[in-house]
Design an enzyme around this catalytic site. Sequence first.
Site, mmCIF file in Angstrom:
data_model
loop_
_atom_site.group_PDB
_atom_site.id
_atom_site.type_symbol
_atom_site.label_atom_id
_atom_site.label_comp_id
_atom_site.label_asym_id
_atom_site.label_seq_id
_atom_site.Cartn_x
_atom_site.Cartn_y
_atom_site.Cartn_z
ATOM 1 C CB SER A 253 -0.913 0.017 1.218
ATOM 2 O OG SER A 253 -0.148 0.383 2.358
ATOM 3 C CE LYS A 254 0.791 7.523 -3.017
ATOM 4 N NZ LYS A 254 0.704 7.842 -4.417
ATOM 5 N NE ARG A 255 -1.388 3.469 6.594
ATOM 6 C CZ ARG A 255 -2.244 3.501 7.587
ATOM 7 N NH1 ARG A 255 -3.381 2.845 7.487
ATOM 8 N NH2 ARG A 255 -1.973 4.155 8.692
ATOM 9 N N GLY A 257 5.070 3.543 1.049
ATOM 10 C CA GLY A 257 5.924 4.106 0.009
ATOM 11 C C GLY A 257 5.175 4.174 -1.299
#
Length: 477
Positions: A253-255, A257
Amino acid sequence: MKKVRVRFAPSPTGLLHLGGLRTALYDYVYAKKHKGDFILRIEDTDRNRFVEGAIENLISSLQSMGIDFNEGPEKDNGYGPYIQSERLELYRKYADQLVESGKAYYCFCSKERLDQIREEQAAKKLPIQYDGFCKKLTKEEVQQKIANGEEYVIRLNMPKDDLFTFNDVIRGEVQIDSSQVDDQVIIKSDGFPTYHLAAIVDDHLMEISHVLRGEEWLPSTPKHIFIYESLGWDQPEWVHLPLILNTDKSKLSKRHGDFSVEAFVQQGYLKEALVNFVALLGWHPQTDDEIFDLDKMIEEFSFERVNKAGAVFDKTKLDWMNGLYIRKLDLSHIVDLAKPFFKEAGVDISDSTKFEHVVSCTREYINTLKEAPEFAQKFYSDPVFTESAAELMKNEDTKTICSYMITKLEALETIDAPEAKSMLKRASKDLKIKGKHFFMPVRAALIGEEHGPDIPLIIEILGIEECKKRFSNALNM
RNA sequence: GAUCCCUUCGUCUAGUGGUUAGGACUCAGGAUUUUCAUUCCUGCAACAGGGGUUCGACUCCCCUAGGGAUUGCCA
Protein backbone atom coordinates in the site's frame (compact mmCIF):
# COMPACT_ATOMS: atom_id res chain seq x y z
CA MET A 1 -13.83 -24.03 -25.49
CA LYS A 2 -15.04 -20.54 -24.80
CA LYS A 3 -12.97 -17.76 -26.26
CA VAL A 4 -10.55 -16.31 -23.77
CA ARG A 5 -11.53 -12.80 -22.86
CA VAL A 6 -9.90 -11.26 -19.85
CA ARG A 7 -10.10 -7.79 -18.48
CA PHE A 8 -8.06 -5.50 -16.34
CA ALA A 9 -10.45 -3.25 -14.49
CA PRO A 10 -8.76 -0.58 -12.43
CA SER A 11 -10.40 2.31 -10.65
CA PRO A 12 -9.18 5.72 -11.68
CA THR A 13 -8.28 6.64 -8.12
CA GLY A 14 -4.57 7.11 -8.63
CA LEU A 15 -1.54 5.78 -10.39
CA LEU A 16 -1.03 2.25 -11.64
CA HIS A 17 0.82 0.39 -8.93
CA LEU A 18 2.87 -2.79 -8.94
CA GLY A 19 -0.05 -5.00 -7.98
CA GLY A 20 -2.11 -3.61 -10.82
CA LEU A 21 0.79 -4.01 -13.19
CA ARG A 22 1.12 -7.67 -12.31
CA THR A 23 -2.59 -8.35 -12.70
CA ALA A 24 -2.60 -6.59 -16.06
CA LEU A 25 0.50 -8.52 -17.05
CA TYR A 26 -1.04 -11.88 -16.24
CA ASP A 27 -4.20 -10.84 -18.05
CA TYR A 28 -2.20 -9.79 -21.06
CA VAL A 29 0.02 -12.84 -21.36
CA TYR A 30 -2.86 -15.21 -20.75
CA ALA A 31 -4.92 -13.54 -23.46
CA LYS A 32 -1.98 -13.54 -25.85
CA LYS A 33 -1.17 -17.14 -25.17
CA HIS A 34 -4.69 -18.25 -25.94
CA LYS A 35 -5.25 -15.85 -28.83
CA GLY A 36 -7.90 -14.16 -26.79
CA ASP A 37 -8.86 -10.59 -26.04
CA PHE A 38 -7.46 -8.33 -23.38
CA ILE A 39 -9.92 -5.67 -22.35
CA LEU A 40 -9.36 -2.56 -20.31
CA ARG A 41 -12.36 -1.42 -18.36
CA ILE A 42 -12.49 1.59 -16.11
CA GLU A 43 -14.36 1.12 -12.86
CA ASP A 44 -15.23 4.65 -11.88
CA THR A 45 -18.34 4.06 -9.85
CA ASP A 46 -17.01 5.87 -6.81
CA ARG A 47 -17.34 9.54 -7.62
CA ASN A 48 -15.66 10.56 -4.41
CA ARG A 49 -12.39 8.86 -5.16
CA PHE A 50 -12.15 9.79 -8.81
CA VAL A 51 -8.84 11.41 -9.63
CA GLU A 52 -8.55 13.75 -12.59
CA GLY A 53 -6.21 12.37 -15.23
CA ALA A 54 -6.03 8.94 -13.66
CA ILE A 55 -7.55 7.16 -16.65
CA GLU A 56 -4.99 8.67 -19.00
CA ASN A 57 -2.21 7.81 -16.58
CA LEU A 58 -3.36 4.22 -16.20
CA ILE A 59 -3.39 3.78 -19.95
CA SER A 60 -0.02 5.40 -20.50
CA SER A 61 1.57 3.44 -17.68
CA LEU A 62 0.32 0.21 -19.16
CA GLN A 63 1.56 1.16 -22.58
CA SER A 64 4.92 2.24 -21.23
CA MET A 65 5.31 -1.27 -19.89
CA GLY A 66 4.53 -2.77 -23.27
CA ILE A 67 1.15 -4.10 -22.23
CA ASP A 68 -1.41 -3.35 -24.89
CA PHE A 69 -5.10 -3.94 -24.55
CA ASN A 70 -6.99 -4.64 -27.73
CA GLU A 71 -10.34 -3.51 -26.44
CA GLY A 72 -11.26 -0.66 -24.15
CA PRO A 73 -11.87 3.08 -24.06
CA GLU A 74 -11.33 4.47 -27.56
CA LYS A 75 -11.04 0.89 -28.82
CA ASP A 76 -14.60 -0.30 -28.92
CA ASN A 77 -15.05 -3.77 -30.23
CA GLY A 78 -18.80 -3.88 -29.81
CA TYR A 79 -18.89 -4.33 -26.07
CA GLY A 80 -18.56 -0.70 -25.04
CA PRO A 81 -18.70 1.68 -23.45
CA TYR A 82 -15.77 0.56 -21.33
CA ILE A 83 -16.12 3.17 -18.67
CA GLN A 84 -18.65 2.23 -16.04
CA SER A 85 -19.99 5.70 -15.43
CA GLU A 86 -21.22 5.57 -19.02
CA ARG A 87 -23.15 2.36 -18.41
CA LEU A 88 -25.40 3.42 -15.56
CA GLU A 89 -28.73 2.44 -17.21
CA LEU A 90 -27.46 -1.08 -17.60
CA TYR A 91 -26.74 -1.53 -13.91
CA ARG A 92 -30.04 0.02 -13.01
CA LYS A 93 -31.87 -2.35 -15.30
CA TYR A 94 -30.37 -5.44 -13.74
CA ALA A 95 -30.77 -4.10 -10.24
CA ASP A 96 -34.48 -3.65 -10.96
CA GLN A 97 -34.59 -7.15 -12.29
CA LEU A 98 -33.04 -8.46 -9.09
CA VAL A 99 -35.54 -6.53 -6.98
CA GLU A 100 -38.35 -7.83 -9.13
CA SER A 101 -37.34 -11.41 -8.53
CA GLY A 102 -36.80 -10.88 -4.82
CA LYS A 103 -33.05 -11.28 -5.04
CA ALA A 104 -32.53 -7.71 -3.93
CA TYR A 105 -34.48 -5.16 -1.94
CA TYR A 106 -34.71 -1.47 -1.18
CA CYS A 107 -33.21 -0.26 2.03
CA PHE A 108 -33.87 3.10 3.65
CA CYS A 109 -31.73 2.73 6.74
CA SER A 110 -29.77 5.75 7.80
CA LYS A 111 -26.06 5.74 8.30
CA GLU A 112 -26.71 6.30 11.99
CA ARG A 113 -28.80 3.17 12.29
CA LEU A 114 -26.23 1.16 10.37
CA ASP A 115 -23.44 2.40 12.63
CA GLN A 116 -25.50 1.54 15.64
CA ILE A 117 -26.23 -2.05 14.69
CA ARG A 118 -22.61 -2.59 13.79
CA GLU A 119 -21.56 -1.30 17.13
CA GLU A 120 -23.99 -3.60 18.88
CA GLN A 121 -22.84 -6.58 16.87
CA ALA A 122 -19.26 -5.80 17.62
CA ALA A 123 -20.04 -5.52 21.31
CA LYS A 124 -21.71 -8.89 21.24
CA LYS A 125 -18.82 -10.28 19.18
CA LEU A 126 -21.16 -11.25 16.43
CA PRO A 127 -20.41 -11.15 12.71
CA ILE A 128 -21.00 -7.62 11.54
CA GLN A 129 -23.82 -7.55 9.02
CA TYR A 130 -26.88 -5.66 7.97
CA ASP A 131 -29.84 -6.96 9.98
CA GLY A 132 -32.33 -7.10 7.14
CA PHE A 133 -34.53 -4.46 8.70
CA CYS A 134 -35.90 -3.14 5.39
CA LYS A 135 -36.49 -6.55 3.92
CA LYS A 136 -39.92 -6.69 5.51
CA LEU A 137 -41.11 -3.51 3.81
CA THR A 138 -44.03 -4.11 1.47
CA LYS A 139 -43.97 -2.96 -2.11
CA GLU A 140 -46.42 -0.21 -1.21
CA GLU A 141 -44.33 1.02 1.70
CA VAL A 142 -41.30 1.13 -0.54
CA GLN A 143 -43.23 3.10 -3.18
CA GLN A 144 -44.48 5.48 -0.53
CA LYS A 145 -41.00 6.12 0.87
CA ILE A 146 -39.56 6.70 -2.56
CA ALA A 147 -42.43 9.04 -3.36
CA ASN A 148 -41.63 10.91 -0.15
CA GLY A 149 -38.16 11.43 -1.48
CA GLU A 150 -36.43 9.24 1.07
CA GLU A 151 -32.92 8.18 0.21
CA TYR A 152 -32.44 4.53 -0.47
CA VAL A 153 -29.98 1.90 -1.55
CA ILE A 154 -30.60 -1.50 -3.07
CA ARG A 155 -29.22 -4.49 -1.24
CA LEU A 156 -28.67 -8.04 -2.25
CA ASN A 157 -31.05 -10.47 -0.59
CA MET A 158 -28.50 -13.13 0.22
CA PRO A 159 -29.84 -16.56 1.15
CA LYS A 160 -29.11 -17.35 4.76
CA ASP A 161 -28.72 -21.09 4.85
CA ASP A 162 -26.79 -21.99 1.81
CA LEU A 163 -23.28 -23.13 1.19
CA PHE A 164 -21.46 -21.42 -1.63
CA THR A 165 -19.02 -23.74 -3.26
CA PHE A 166 -16.97 -22.51 -6.13
CA ASN A 167 -13.83 -23.38 -7.91
CA ASP A 168 -10.93 -21.02 -7.93
CA VAL A 169 -8.36 -21.76 -10.61
CA ILE A 170 -5.50 -21.05 -8.23
CA ARG A 171 -6.90 -22.39 -4.99
CA GLY A 172 -9.25 -25.14 -5.99
CA GLU A 173 -12.58 -25.59 -4.27
CA VAL A 174 -13.55 -22.83 -1.87
CA GLN A 175 -16.57 -23.03 0.40
CA ILE A 176 -18.23 -20.14 2.15
CA ASP A 177 -21.35 -20.39 4.25
CA SER A 178 -23.95 -17.90 3.09
CA SER A 179 -24.74 -16.88 6.65
CA GLN A 180 -21.37 -15.18 6.60
CA VAL A 181 -22.24 -13.09 3.59
CA ASP A 182 -23.78 -9.69 4.09
CA ASP A 183 -26.66 -8.17 2.16
CA GLN A 184 -24.31 -6.10 0.10
CA VAL A 185 -25.36 -2.73 -1.26
CA ILE A 186 -25.43 -2.94 -5.05
CA ILE A 187 -26.95 0.45 -5.86
CA LYS A 188 -25.81 3.38 -3.77
CA SER A 189 -28.00 6.27 -2.75
CA ASP A 190 -26.43 8.38 -5.46
CA GLY A 191 -27.76 5.92 -8.01
CA PHE A 192 -24.34 4.52 -8.86
CA PRO A 193 -23.75 0.80 -8.62
CA THR A 194 -21.10 -0.66 -6.36
CA TYR A 195 -18.34 -2.86 -7.66
CA HIS A 196 -20.33 -5.95 -6.80
CA LEU A 197 -23.04 -5.21 -9.31
CA ALA A 198 -21.13 -3.29 -11.94
CA ALA A 199 -18.28 -5.72 -12.31
CA ILE A 200 -20.58 -8.71 -12.63
CA VAL A 201 -22.90 -7.07 -15.13
CA ASP A 202 -19.97 -5.95 -17.22
CA ASP A 203 -18.08 -9.20 -17.01
CA HIS A 204 -21.16 -10.98 -18.26
CA LEU A 205 -22.04 -8.50 -20.97
CA MET A 206 -18.45 -8.31 -22.10
CA GLU A 207 -18.25 -12.09 -22.15
CA ILE A 208 -15.29 -12.27 -19.83
CA SER A 209 -14.09 -15.86 -19.58
CA HIS A 210 -11.62 -15.54 -16.70
CA VAL A 211 -11.79 -13.05 -13.88
CA LEU A 212 -8.27 -12.29 -12.69
CA ARG A 213 -8.25 -10.20 -9.55
CA GLY A 214 -6.52 -9.89 -6.22
CA GLU A 215 -7.09 -12.36 -3.46
CA GLU A 216 -8.83 -9.69 -1.41
CA TRP A 217 -11.93 -10.43 -3.49
CA LEU A 218 -12.18 -14.02 -2.43
CA PRO A 219 -14.53 -13.44 0.52
CA SER A 220 -17.00 -11.51 -1.61
CA THR A 221 -17.10 -13.99 -4.44
CA PRO A 222 -20.33 -15.57 -3.11
CA LYS A 223 -22.05 -12.25 -3.62
CA HIS A 224 -20.92 -12.27 -7.19
CA ILE A 225 -21.94 -15.84 -7.76
CA PHE A 226 -25.33 -15.05 -6.27
CA ILE A 227 -25.81 -12.28 -8.83
CA TYR A 228 -24.77 -14.53 -11.69
CA GLU A 229 -27.19 -17.20 -10.58
CA SER A 230 -30.03 -14.82 -9.88
CA LEU A 231 -29.76 -13.36 -13.33
CA GLY A 232 -29.44 -16.77 -14.90
CA TRP A 233 -25.93 -16.21 -16.18
CA ASP A 234 -22.96 -18.52 -16.38
CA GLN A 235 -20.06 -17.81 -14.09
CA PRO A 236 -16.63 -17.06 -15.46
CA GLU A 237 -13.56 -18.87 -14.21
CA TRP A 238 -12.39 -17.32 -10.94
CA VAL A 239 -8.70 -16.63 -10.72
CA HIS A 240 -7.73 -15.02 -7.43
CA LEU A 241 -4.13 -13.90 -7.53
CA PRO A 242 -1.92 -13.88 -4.45
CA LEU A 243 -1.27 -10.48 -2.95
CA ILE A 244 1.95 -8.53 -3.27
CA LEU A 245 3.08 -7.64 0.22
CA ASN A 246 5.14 -5.06 2.02
CA THR A 247 8.16 -6.21 3.99
CA ASP A 248 5.89 -6.46 7.04
CA LYS A 249 3.66 -8.81 5.02
CA SER A 250 0.73 -6.45 4.81
CA LYS A 251 -0.98 -5.75 1.50
CA LEU A 252 1.20 -3.49 -0.61
CA SER A 253 0.00 0.00 0.00
CA LYS A 254 0.77 3.61 -0.43
CA ARG A 255 1.38 3.99 3.27
CA HIS A 256 4.61 2.07 2.91
CA GLY A 257 5.92 4.11 0.01
CA ASP A 258 5.17 4.89 -3.54
CA PHE A 259 4.78 1.69 -5.51
CA SER A 260 3.43 3.28 -8.65
CA VAL A 261 4.85 2.21 -11.96
CA GLU A 262 5.42 5.84 -12.78
CA ALA A 263 7.54 6.34 -9.69
CA PHE A 264 9.72 3.38 -10.54
CA VAL A 265 10.24 4.65 -14.04
CA GLN A 266 11.19 8.01 -12.64
CA GLN A 267 13.68 6.31 -10.35
CA GLY A 268 15.36 4.83 -13.40
CA TYR A 269 13.88 1.37 -13.56
CA LEU A 270 13.47 -0.21 -16.98
CA LYS A 271 10.20 -1.63 -18.21
CA GLU A 272 11.94 -4.91 -18.98
CA ALA A 273 13.11 -5.24 -15.39
CA LEU A 274 9.83 -4.11 -13.87
CA VAL A 275 7.78 -6.51 -15.93
CA ASN A 276 10.22 -9.37 -15.47
CA PHE A 277 10.46 -8.83 -11.75
CA VAL A 278 6.79 -8.35 -11.07
CA ALA A 279 5.97 -11.45 -13.12
CA LEU A 280 8.06 -13.48 -10.71
CA LEU A 281 6.08 -12.27 -7.72
CA GLY A 282 3.67 -15.16 -7.67
CA TRP A 283 4.56 -16.97 -10.83
CA HIS A 284 7.56 -18.95 -11.98
CA PRO A 285 8.42 -20.65 -15.26
CA GLN A 286 9.17 -24.33 -15.35
CA THR A 287 12.87 -23.84 -15.73
CA ASP A 288 15.25 -22.04 -13.40
CA ASP A 289 15.37 -19.15 -15.82
CA GLU A 290 14.52 -15.91 -14.16
CA ILE A 291 15.35 -13.55 -16.95
CA PHE A 292 12.71 -13.42 -19.62
CA ASP A 293 10.78 -11.02 -21.76
CA LEU A 294 7.09 -10.75 -22.56
CA ASP A 295 7.30 -13.15 -25.51
CA LYS A 296 8.89 -15.86 -23.47
CA MET A 297 6.38 -15.29 -20.73
CA ILE A 298 3.51 -15.61 -23.18
CA GLU A 299 4.99 -18.89 -24.24
CA GLU A 300 5.37 -20.26 -20.75
CA PHE A 301 2.60 -18.72 -18.71
CA SER A 302 0.01 -20.88 -17.04
CA PHE A 303 -2.20 -20.52 -13.98
CA GLU A 304 -0.90 -23.83 -12.70
CA ARG A 305 2.38 -22.14 -11.97
CA VAL A 306 0.86 -19.24 -10.07
CA ASN A 307 1.41 -19.45 -6.33
CA LYS A 308 -1.16 -19.35 -3.61
CA ALA A 309 0.78 -17.43 -1.02
CA GLY A 310 1.41 -13.71 -1.08
CA ALA A 311 4.82 -12.46 -2.16
CA VAL A 312 6.88 -9.87 -0.35
CA PHE A 313 8.20 -7.20 -2.65
CA ASP A 314 11.97 -7.13 -2.32
CA LYS A 315 13.55 -4.09 -3.87
CA THR A 316 17.07 -5.50 -3.57
CA LYS A 317 16.38 -8.12 -6.17
CA LEU A 318 14.62 -5.63 -8.41
CA ASP A 319 17.73 -3.45 -8.25
CA TRP A 320 19.91 -6.35 -9.25
CA MET A 321 17.63 -7.26 -12.11
CA ASN A 322 17.42 -3.68 -13.29
CA GLY A 323 21.20 -3.44 -13.35
CA LEU A 324 21.28 -6.61 -15.37
CA TYR A 325 19.01 -5.11 -17.99
CA ILE A 326 20.90 -1.83 -18.01
CA ARG A 327 24.01 -3.81 -18.96
CA LYS A 328 22.29 -6.27 -21.24
CA LEU A 329 20.08 -4.13 -23.48
CA ASP A 330 21.35 -2.34 -26.59
CA LEU A 331 23.64 0.51 -25.72
CA SER A 332 21.81 2.93 -27.97
CA HIS A 333 18.58 2.14 -26.17
CA ILE A 334 20.13 2.73 -22.77
CA VAL A 335 21.69 5.93 -24.04
CA ASP A 336 18.27 7.22 -25.01
CA LEU A 337 16.76 6.21 -21.73
CA ALA A 338 19.58 7.80 -19.76
CA LYS A 339 19.30 11.18 -21.45
CA PRO A 340 16.48 12.61 -19.36
CA PHE A 341 18.28 11.71 -16.16
CA PHE A 342 21.38 13.59 -17.23
CA LYS A 343 19.37 16.54 -18.40
CA GLU A 344 17.57 16.66 -15.13
CA ALA A 345 20.89 16.62 -13.33
CA GLY A 346 21.93 19.58 -15.44
CA VAL A 347 24.67 17.79 -17.35
CA ASP A 348 25.53 19.08 -20.82
CA ILE A 349 25.35 16.00 -23.00
CA SER A 350 25.38 17.75 -26.36
CA ASP A 351 28.52 15.85 -27.35
CA SER A 352 26.72 12.68 -28.29
CA THR A 353 29.83 10.63 -29.02
CA LYS A 354 31.20 11.39 -25.62
CA PHE A 355 27.83 10.76 -24.02
CA GLU A 356 27.59 7.36 -25.59
CA HIS A 357 31.01 6.47 -24.25
CA VAL A 358 30.08 7.75 -20.84
CA VAL A 359 26.91 5.69 -20.73
CA SER A 360 28.71 2.63 -22.02
CA CYS A 361 31.16 2.92 -19.17
CA THR A 362 28.71 4.04 -16.52
CA ARG A 363 26.21 1.26 -17.01
CA GLU A 364 28.70 -1.25 -15.67
CA TYR A 365 28.49 0.45 -12.33
CA ILE A 366 24.85 1.24 -11.73
CA ASN A 367 21.57 -0.48 -11.01
CA THR A 368 19.20 2.34 -11.84
CA LEU A 369 19.41 5.05 -14.46
CA LYS A 370 18.97 7.62 -11.77
CA GLU A 371 22.40 6.74 -10.40
CA ALA A 372 24.05 7.43 -13.74
CA PRO A 373 24.61 11.20 -13.62
CA GLU A 374 26.24 11.05 -10.24
CA PHE A 375 28.60 8.31 -11.30
CA ALA A 376 29.34 10.02 -14.62
CA GLN A 377 29.85 13.41 -13.03
CA LYS A 378 33.63 12.80 -13.10
CA PHE A 379 33.58 12.85 -16.89
CA TYR A 380 31.82 16.16 -17.13
CA SER A 381 33.20 18.34 -14.41
CA ASP A 382 36.45 18.79 -12.53
CA PRO A 383 37.24 15.82 -10.36
CA VAL A 384 36.28 15.94 -6.74
CA PHE A 385 39.19 14.38 -4.93
CA THR A 386 38.73 11.84 -2.21
CA GLU A 387 40.97 12.36 0.77
CA SER A 388 43.34 9.55 -0.13
CA ALA A 389 43.42 10.54 -3.79
CA ALA A 390 44.35 14.07 -2.83
CA GLU A 391 47.08 12.65 -0.64
CA LEU A 392 48.40 10.67 -3.59
CA MET A 393 48.73 13.85 -5.61
CA LYS A 394 51.42 15.14 -3.31
CA ASN A 395 53.59 12.19 -4.15
CA GLU A 396 56.73 12.89 -6.22
CA ASP A 397 56.08 9.94 -8.50
CA THR A 398 52.67 11.33 -9.23
CA LYS A 399 54.15 14.61 -10.38
CA THR A 400 56.59 12.77 -12.58
CA ILE A 401 53.85 10.69 -14.15
CA CYS A 402 51.63 13.68 -14.76
CA SER A 403 54.36 15.71 -16.46
CA TYR A 404 55.27 12.75 -18.59
CA MET A 405 51.68 12.21 -19.64
CA ILE A 406 51.21 15.85 -20.53
CA THR A 407 54.24 15.77 -22.78
CA LYS A 408 53.13 12.64 -24.54
CA LEU A 409 49.58 13.89 -24.99
CA GLU A 410 50.83 17.11 -26.49
CA ALA A 411 52.27 15.20 -29.42
CA LEU A 412 48.90 13.76 -30.31
CA GLU A 413 45.89 14.90 -32.28
CA THR A 414 43.44 12.24 -31.19
CA ILE A 415 43.47 9.30 -28.89
CA ASP A 416 41.38 6.22 -28.30
CA ALA A 417 41.47 3.56 -25.63
CA PRO A 418 43.88 1.12 -27.32
CA GLU A 419 46.32 3.91 -28.05
CA ALA A 420 46.00 5.17 -24.52
CA LYS A 421 46.66 1.71 -23.27
CA SER A 422 49.92 1.35 -25.13
CA MET A 423 50.92 4.85 -24.14
CA LEU A 424 50.39 3.99 -20.49
CA LYS A 425 52.36 0.83 -20.92
CA ARG A 426 55.27 2.74 -22.36
CA ALA A 427 55.04 5.37 -19.69
CA SER A 428 55.13 2.78 -16.96
CA LYS A 429 58.17 1.23 -18.54
CA ASP A 430 59.99 4.53 -19.20
CA LEU A 431 59.37 5.84 -15.71
CA LYS A 432 60.02 2.50 -14.10
CA ILE A 433 56.91 2.83 -12.00
CA LYS A 434 54.82 -0.27 -12.03
CA GLY A 435 51.41 -1.69 -11.24
CA LYS A 436 49.20 0.20 -8.90
CA HIS A 437 51.98 2.66 -8.11
CA PHE A 438 51.62 3.82 -11.65
CA PHE A 439 47.92 3.35 -12.35
CA MET A 440 46.46 4.61 -9.11
CA PRO A 441 48.00 8.07 -9.36
CA VAL A 442 46.96 8.33 -12.99
CA ARG A 443 43.37 7.48 -12.21
CA ALA A 444 43.36 9.72 -9.19
CA ALA A 445 44.72 12.63 -11.20
CA LEU A 446 42.08 12.13 -13.87
CA ILE A 447 38.94 11.47 -11.84
CA GLY A 448 39.90 12.19 -8.26
CA GLU A 449 39.36 8.60 -7.20
CA GLU A 450 41.74 5.68 -6.89
CA HIS A 451 39.14 3.16 -7.95
CA GLY A 452 36.97 3.31 -10.98
CA PRO A 453 36.82 2.62 -14.68
CA ASP A 454 39.59 1.41 -16.88
CA ILE A 455 42.12 4.21 -17.37
CA PRO A 456 42.45 3.92 -21.16
CA LEU A 457 38.69 4.24 -21.30
CA ILE A 458 38.77 7.30 -19.08
CA ILE A 459 41.36 8.89 -21.34
CA GLU A 460 39.34 8.16 -24.43
CA ILE A 461 36.18 9.61 -22.90
CA LEU A 462 37.89 12.71 -21.58
CA GLY A 463 39.92 13.41 -24.71
CA ILE A 464 43.39 14.89 -25.03
CA GLU A 465 42.70 18.44 -23.95
CA GLU A 466 40.75 17.53 -20.86
CA CYS A 467 43.36 14.96 -19.83
CA LYS A 468 46.13 17.48 -20.21
CA LYS A 469 44.18 19.96 -18.16
CA ARG A 470 43.55 17.47 -15.40
CA PHE A 471 47.15 16.29 -15.28
CA SER A 472 48.42 19.83 -14.98
CA ASN A 473 45.87 20.62 -12.28
CA ALA A 474 47.16 17.60 -10.44
CA LEU A 475 50.67 18.95 -10.76
CA ASN A 476 49.64 22.01 -8.81
CA MET A 477 48.03 20.23 -5.92
C1' G B 1 -14.61 -11.12 17.40
C1' A B 2 -16.25 -13.89 12.91
C1' U B 3 -15.31 -16.01 8.04
C1' C B 4 -12.04 -17.28 4.27
C1' C B 5 -7.11 -17.87 2.30
C1' C B 6 -2.05 -19.03 3.08
C1' U B 7 2.71 -21.40 5.41
C1' U B 8 10.14 -24.55 1.79
C1' C B 9 16.68 -20.54 3.17
C1' G B 10 16.17 -13.24 5.51
C1' U B 11 13.43 -12.44 0.44
C1' C B 12 11.44 -14.49 -4.56
C1' U B 13 10.90 -19.57 -5.51
C1' A B 14 11.69 -25.28 -7.61
C1' G B 15 9.67 -29.50 -5.65
C1' U B 16 3.22 -33.11 -6.79
C1' G B 17 5.51 -40.23 -1.54
C1' G B 18 11.80 -42.41 -1.94
C1' U B 19 16.26 -35.77 -3.75
C1' U B 20 22.99 -34.88 -0.52
C1' A B 21 15.65 -30.44 -0.56
C1' G B 22 17.49 -27.30 -6.41
C1' G B 23 17.86 -22.11 -8.43
C1' A B 24 17.89 -16.60 -7.85
C1' C B 25 18.68 -12.03 -4.77
C1' U B 26 21.32 -10.55 -0.33
C1' C B 27 25.69 -11.75 2.59
C1' A B 28 30.84 -14.06 3.11
C1' G B 29 35.22 -16.03 0.64
C1' G B 30 37.96 -16.82 -3.90
C1' A B 31 39.38 -16.25 -9.32
C1' U B 32 39.80 -12.58 -13.28
C1' U B 33 41.03 -7.05 -13.41
C1' U B 34 46.63 -2.06 -12.20
C1' U B 35 41.88 -0.71 -8.96
C1' C B 36 36.63 -0.61 -8.40
C1' A B 37 32.43 -2.47 -10.92
C1' U B 38 31.09 -6.39 -14.22
C1' U B 39 31.75 -11.69 -14.98
C1' C B 40 32.86 -16.57 -13.03
C1' C B 41 33.50 -20.12 -8.92
C1' U B 42 32.70 -21.61 -3.75
C1' G B 43 30.19 -21.10 0.79
C1' C B 44 26.36 -19.68 4.75
C1' A B 45 21.20 -20.32 4.96
C1' A B 46 14.72 -23.43 4.70
C1' C B 47 10.48 -27.79 4.64
C1' A B 48 6.15 -23.55 11.42
C1' G B 49 4.90 -27.45 15.39
C1' G B 50 2.29 -31.96 16.74
C1' G B 51 -0.42 -36.13 15.46
C1' G B 52 -1.88 -39.63 11.88
C1' U B 53 -1.91 -42.53 6.72
C1' U B 54 2.28 -45.29 4.59
C1' C B 55 7.62 -49.80 4.14
C1' G B 56 8.68 -44.55 3.42
C1' A B 57 6.56 -38.11 4.09
C1' C B 58 8.52 -31.30 2.31
C1' U B 59 4.88 -33.79 -0.57
C1' C B 60 -1.72 -36.87 1.50
C1' C B 61 -5.29 -36.14 6.04
C1' C B 62 -6.33 -33.84 10.92
C1' C B 63 -5.19 -30.50 14.88
C1' U B 64 -2.39 -26.38 16.77
C1' A B 65 0.35 -22.08 15.91
C1' G B 66 1.62 -17.98 12.91
C1' G B 67 0.62 -14.60 8.95
C1' G B 68 -2.73 -12.26 5.65
C1' A B 69 -7.37 -10.81 3.51
C1' U B 70 -12.38 -9.65 4.30
C1' U B 71 -15.96 -7.92 7.58
C1' G B 72 -17.92 -0.06 3.74
C1' C B 73 -23.50 3.40 0.13
C1' C B 74 -14.08 1.89 -1.66
C1' A B 75 -12.55 -0.90 -5.29
